[in-house]
Design an enzyme around this catalytic site. Sequence first.
Site, short mmCIF file in Angstrom:
data_model
loop_
_atom_site.label_atom_id
_atom_site.label_comp_id
_atom_site.label_asym_id
_atom_site.label_seq_id
_atom_site.Cartn_x
_atom_site.Cartn_y
_atom_site.Cartn_z
CB ALA A 1 9.48 7.51 8.21
CD GLU A 2 10.87 3.79 11.93
OE1 GLU A 2 11.17 2.95 12.58
OE2 GLU A 2 11.95 4.54 11.68
CE LYS B 1 3.99 0.34 11.52
NZ LYS B 1 3.61 1.22 12.39
CB ILE C 1 -0.92 -0.09 1.44
CG1 ILE C 1 -1.87 -1.17 1.16
CG2 ILE C 1 -1.81 1.30 1.30
CD1 ILE C 1 -2.82 -1.51 0.28
CB THR C 2 1.88 3.61 1.55
OG1 THR C 2 2.84 4.90 1.60
CG2 THR C 2 1.51 3.27 3.00
CD GLN C 3 10.01 3.31 0.79
OE1 GLN C 3 9.75 3.47 -0.34
NE2 GLN C 3 10.93 2.75 1.53
CG LEU D 1 0.06 -0.46 5.33
CD1 LEU D 1 0.12 -1.29 6.80
CD2 LEU D 1 -0.78 0.50 5.45
CG ASP E 1 5.74 10.26 14.49
OD1 ASP E 1 5.90 11.46 14.26
OD2 ASP E 1 5.80 9.48 13.34
#
Lengths: 275, 349
Positions: free
Chosen positions: A39-40, A58, A35-37, A43, A168
Site C-alpha cells: 500500500a505504501e 523498501k 517483489i511487490t507493491q 519492495l 497496522d
Amino acid sequence: MEIQAAPPAHQAPLSPSPHLLPPIFQSDTAPPQMITQGAEALLYRTTYLLPTLPCALKYRPSKPYRHPILDARLTKHRILSEARVLVKCRREGVPVPAVYAVDEREGWVMLEWVEGEVVRVKVNEWLRRRKELGVAEGVEEEVLKGLMGRIGRAIGRMHGGGGLCMGDLTTSNLMLRPKREDTVNGEGSRNAGDEVLGGEIVLIDFGLASQSSADEDRAVDLYVLERAFGSTHPRAEGLFSELLGAYGTSFKGANVVLKKLEEVRMRGRKRSMLG
Amino acid sequence: MIAIGLEGSANKLGVGIISHPSPGKPAQILSNLRHTFVTPPGEGFLPKDTAKHHRSWVVQLVKQAMAEAKVMIKDVDCICYTKGPGMGAPLQSVAVAARMLALLWEKELVGVNHCVGHIEMGREITGADNPVVLYVSGGNTQVIAYAEQRYRIFGEALDIAVGNCLDRFARTLEISNDPAPGYNIEQLAKKGKVLLDLPYAVKGMDCSFAGILSSIDVLAAELKANPETKDPITGEVITTADLCFTLQETIYAMLVEITERAMAHVGSSQVLLVGGVGCNERLQEMMGLMAAGRGGSIFATDERFCIDNGIMIAHAGLRAYETGFRTPLEDSTCTQRFRTDEMFIKWRD
C-alpha cells in the site's frame, strides 16, 4: 518490508518504470528486482555490501495524490520511525528483520531478507487444502491454534518487551519464516498439509508503528488485527481467542490490555449509529 | 419486476422507483426524487425536526414519483424502505410511511440496509464488478470488500464520520448548509493554497477525525482573532479558504491511504466511491491518482446516486426480493445500529 499485495492476476507484471528508484540504485549492474507493491511502499530484492547477502529494499515513492508538503512530512516520518522501531525491536529480542541502511530523504530503507510467506497466504492455503480434503470446521484445528498462539506471543513480546505498537497489524504483516529443517524435509506431510503453518513468526512492516506502552494503543493493535482476521479469513475467525489467550500470558500487564480491548470493540461497533 | 424505495435515514427524504427487466439486463430508473431538510448556517439537523420534514413530504414525493415513473399501483411488486442505520426519528417516519403503503396497496415490504443500498447502486451504475468500496457520508466512513456473501468492513472511522467532521466544521465557519455543507467547503477549498499543519490520524485501515476537527476548530478561532495572520513559509495571508483546503487535503489523503491499504490487502485494483462525501471531486481526483498508480481504476457516481436517495433502496431491496427475501409487517421495524456486514447478500456468489 511490506509484502501485502499479491499482484492481481489480470494485471501485467509489475514494471518498475512508473516509480524510478533513487539514483544510487540505478547505476547498479544487477538492478534490484521488484517483489511487490504494497500500500505504501515498493519492495525490491537486492544485495547489501556482498553479492551473496540478500536484502530487502523498501522504497516509498512520493504519492502523487498527496499535497507535496504533507507527502514529504509523512514519508520522512514513517521511514525514520520504522527504522528506529526495528532497531529497538531487534535489541529487545522481538523477531523482526535487521536494518542495514536508511535514507529518509530519498525515502528508502534496506532490511534483512526474510524467507517465507506472509501468514495471510499460509492460512488461506491451509484452509483451502482442508476444504479440498473435506475436513469439517472445528476439527483438528490444533495446528492453526498453535499458529495463533505463536502470533499472540510475538505480539506480546513486541508490546511488552519492545514497548512498541504496530499501528497496522494484519495477517499480511506477519511472516512465517520456515525453520531450516522444515525446508529440507518438509515433504513428509502429516495430515491436511499441517506443515504449511510451521515456522517462526517474524513481524514486518513497521511503517505506522510507534513507541508506545499505552494500553489504548496496544488494544487498538489487537482490535485492528482481529477485524482484519475476521474480514480476511472469516472461516478462522473463531480461533482468535487462542491468539488473545497466548497474548494474555506473554507479559505483565497484558490482561489490562485485553480489558481495554473490550472497550475498543464497543467503541468501534458504535460506528453504525448514523446513516 | 418493479420496486419503490423509501429512504430517510438522515436529512434527505428520497423516493425512487426501479425496474429490473429480465436477469442480466441493466436496471431501469423510472424515477428518483429527493427532498432535503436544509438548516440555517451554523446549525445541524435535529432528529425531531428532520422526522417532521420527512412526514410532511413523503406523501407528495411518492405521488410525484409514481406519476413520473408512469407506473400503476398494480405494477409495483414490493415496497422497500431503509431499516437502518440512521437517526431514529427520521427512520421511523419513513418506516411508518412504507407500512402504510404496504397495507394500502397490499404489497410486501423489504427492509434494506442503507450501506448495502449505496454499494449495490454504485455497482449497478458504474459496472464495477468486485471493487474495494469506500463508503463515506455524514454518518459512515467504511472501507468495505465483499467476501462470502457479506460486505465485510476492513476499516472504518474510530470516532466521528468524515462527513460529520466536514459538516461540523461548516457550522464552525457558519457557511451555508445549502445544498450541502460539504459542497460549500469543497467550493471554498478550491480557492485555498496554503497547507497548514493538522494531525494525521491513520491506524492501519482505520482512521480518526475527532482530533482533526478539534485542531481545525482551534485554527479557525485563531484566524478569527487575528485575521491578518500570515503563513510563515509563503508569507501569504491565511484565509478561511486555506482552512477548508487544509482540512480537505488532510482528511482525503487519509481516506485514500486506508483505501489503498485495503486494496493491497485483498489484491484488488478497482475502487468504488459511494456516499455523500463520495461526490467530492477532489476526493475522486486523489482516489483516481492512487488507483492509476496501482494499475487500476476508480468508479464513482454523481450526486443523484452518491447522496442518499430512494432508488438505491429500491434497487438493493428488489435484489433481495428476487431471492425470496421479505420483511413481514410485524418485523418491519427500523434500527439505528445496523452494520453493513449483518446483511446476508444472497444475490452474489
